[in-house]
Design a protein around this motif. Structure first.
Motif, short mmCIF file in Angstrom:
data_model
loop_
_atom_site.label_atom_id
_atom_site.label_comp_id
_atom_site.label_asym_id
_atom_site.label_seq_id
_atom_site.Cartn_x
_atom_site.Cartn_y
_atom_site.Cartn_z
N ASN A 17 0.90 -1.16 -0.02
CA ASN A 17 0.09 0.01 0.22
C ASN A 17 0.90 1.20 0.03
N ILE A 18 2.00 1.19 0.54
CA ILE A 18 2.83 2.33 0.91
C ILE A 18 3.49 2.52 -0.56
N LEU A 19 3.99 1.49 -1.29
CA LEU A 19 4.80 1.56 -2.54
C LEU A 19 3.58 2.28 -3.61
N VAL A 20 2.47 1.67 -3.66
CA VAL A 20 1.51 2.08 -4.43
C VAL A 20 1.29 3.61 -4.19
N LYS A 21 1.06 4.09 -3.06
CA LYS A 21 0.57 5.57 -2.67
C LYS A 21 1.63 6.32 -3.15
N THR A 22 3.04 5.96 -3.34
CA THR A 22 3.90 6.86 -3.53
C THR A 22 3.94 7.21 -4.97
N ARG A 23 3.01 6.61 -5.81
CA ARG A 23 2.97 6.85 -6.99
C ARG A 23 1.51 7.68 -7.39
N ASP A 24 0.51 7.27 -6.18
CA ASP A 24 -0.65 7.86 -6.26
C ASP A 24 -1.48 7.87 -5.12
N LYS A 25 -1.48 8.88 -4.45
CA LYS A 25 -1.84 9.01 -2.94
C LYS A 25 -3.25 8.32 -2.81
N ASN A 26 -3.92 8.42 -3.79
CA ASN A 26 -5.49 8.05 -3.60
C ASN A 26 -5.53 6.49 -4.00
N ARG A 27 -4.64 5.79 -4.29
CA ARG A 27 -4.77 4.36 -4.36
C ARG A 27 -4.27 3.50 -3.18
N THR A 28 -4.85 2.33 -3.36
CA THR A 28 -4.40 1.23 -2.43
C THR A 28 -4.09 0.02 -3.20
N PHE A 29 -3.15 -0.96 -2.65
CA PHE A 29 -2.91 -2.20 -3.16
C PHE A 29 -3.96 -2.92 -3.38
N GLU A 30 -4.34 -3.61 -4.48
CA GLU A 30 -5.50 -4.60 -4.48
C GLU A 30 -4.96 -5.94 -4.67
N LEU A 31 -5.13 -6.78 -3.52
CA LEU A 31 -4.71 -8.17 -3.55
C LEU A 31 -6.08 -8.89 -4.13
N GLY A 67 2.88 -6.01 -12.20
CA GLY A 67 3.05 -5.59 -10.88
C GLY A 67 4.13 -6.28 -10.22
N LYS A 68 4.98 -7.02 -11.20
CA LYS A 68 6.20 -7.85 -10.45
C LYS A 68 7.24 -7.22 -9.76
N THR A 69 7.51 -5.97 -10.23
CA THR A 69 8.86 -5.38 -9.33
C THR A 69 8.02 -4.77 -8.20
N THR A 70 7.02 -4.32 -8.03
CA THR A 70 6.39 -3.81 -6.91
C THR A 70 6.28 -4.71 -5.87
N ILE A 71 5.67 -5.93 -6.36
CA ILE A 71 5.46 -7.01 -5.35
C ILE A 71 6.93 -7.47 -4.84
N GLU A 203 -3.79 -13.41 -17.41
CA GLU A 203 -4.65 -12.49 -17.47
C GLU A 203 -4.71 -11.42 -16.52
N ALA A 204 -3.64 -11.25 -15.83
CA ALA A 204 -3.37 -10.01 -14.91
C ALA A 204 -3.40 -9.01 -15.76
N PRO A 205 -4.18 -7.82 -15.27
CA PRO A 205 -4.23 -6.82 -15.91
C PRO A 205 -3.04 -5.92 -15.90
N ASP A 206 -2.88 -4.86 -16.96
CA ASP A 206 -1.82 -3.97 -16.91
C ASP A 206 -2.15 -2.90 -15.72
N ARG A 207 -1.45 -2.98 -14.60
CA ARG A 207 -1.93 -2.15 -13.50
C ARG A 207 -1.63 -0.53 -13.68
N ARG A 208 -0.44 -0.53 -14.73
CA ARG A 208 -0.19 1.04 -14.86
C ARG A 208 -1.41 1.67 -15.75
N LYS A 209 -2.00 0.91 -16.63
CA LYS A 209 -3.08 1.37 -17.37
C LYS A 209 -4.50 1.52 -16.57
N THR A 210 -4.70 0.80 -15.48
CA THR A 210 -5.82 0.67 -14.73
C THR A 210 -5.70 1.69 -13.78
N ALA A 211 -4.51 2.26 -13.56
CA ALA A 211 -4.25 3.04 -12.22
C ALA A 211 -5.25 4.32 -12.35
#
Length: 211
Positions: A17-31, A67-71, A203-211
């Motif tokens: 969640n912290i890593l995702v929020k560094t890119r967009d403070k309004n987002r959280t990580f979706e498990l 999301g490989k690198t983030t994970i 089938e994993a989505p491109d999280r950069r495009k769905t951000a």
């Protein structure tokens, strides 16, 4: 330090969640179903609670943006064996400056500063963006200038001969055919011996495009 897989997983989700929020403070990580299996495997591995061969590193593959690198980054500090992160192209650039860089890279070094929270003094290596690096380069030293080298191919050859060194990889290269095209038949045939192959869903989505 001993920690349960459940407690460590909660810590990992918090880090994600912290890593995702560094890119967009309004987002959280979706498990979700695309990431859950990978995270569960990594939690077992890095808490030393799995029965998998721990002399083998992890080869994490998945589509671009999955999301490989983030994970993987969320696991950088862990109870089993922390690791530092370097890009494949950085290794190539290091070799171009000085071929002896590879020996330094593959040697265990103490963590800079104080021990991390899990009291590790040495650490493993995660190489990311495998397959996106320059494949054949000449080193700067005079005696090496005429020898074009596939640097990561040489790294994997060294690792195969040194099973006591644990390295992890993050890449889009997800098949024997791709490994062979990058590093040759000999290395491609050894990837399964050297690493646990962990594939994220196609089938994993491109999280950069769905951000």
């Amino acid at each position: 330090r001993t920690v349960s897989t459940k407690a460590f997983k909660a810590e990992i989700i918090e880090r994600l969640n912290i890593l995702v929020k560094t890119r967009d403070k309004n987002r959280t990580f979706e498990l979700d179903r695309f990431s859950a299996g990978t995270i569960n495997f990594l939690c077992d591995y890095f808490t030393n609670n799995s029965k998998d061969n721990k002399t083998k590193g992890i080869w994490l593959t998945g589509r671009i943006g999955a999301g490989k690198t983030t994970i993987f980054k969320a696991f950088e500090d862990n109870p089993f064996s922390s690791f530092r992160i370097v890009k494949a192209q950085q290794i190539v650039e290091g070799y171009k400056r000085d071929p002896d860089f590879l020996e330094t890279l593959l040697s265990e070094k103490p963590l800079s500063g104080e021990e991390n929270k899990y009291a590790h003094k040495t650490f493993d290596l995660l190489i990311e963006e495998i397959g996106r690096e320059q494949l054949n380069v000449n080193a700067g030293k005079e005696s090496f200038k005429n020898e074009a080298v596939n640097v990561l191919q040489r790294v994997f050859s060294e690792l195969y001969e040194r099973p006591n060194i644990r390295v992890h990889c993050c890449t889009n290269a997800d098949s024997t055919e791709k490994w062979e095209a990058l590093y040759g038949e000999a290395i491609a045939s050894r990837i399964g011996e050297m690493f646990h192959i962990v594939k994220m869903s196609e089938e994993a989505p491109d999280r950069r495009k769905t951000a």
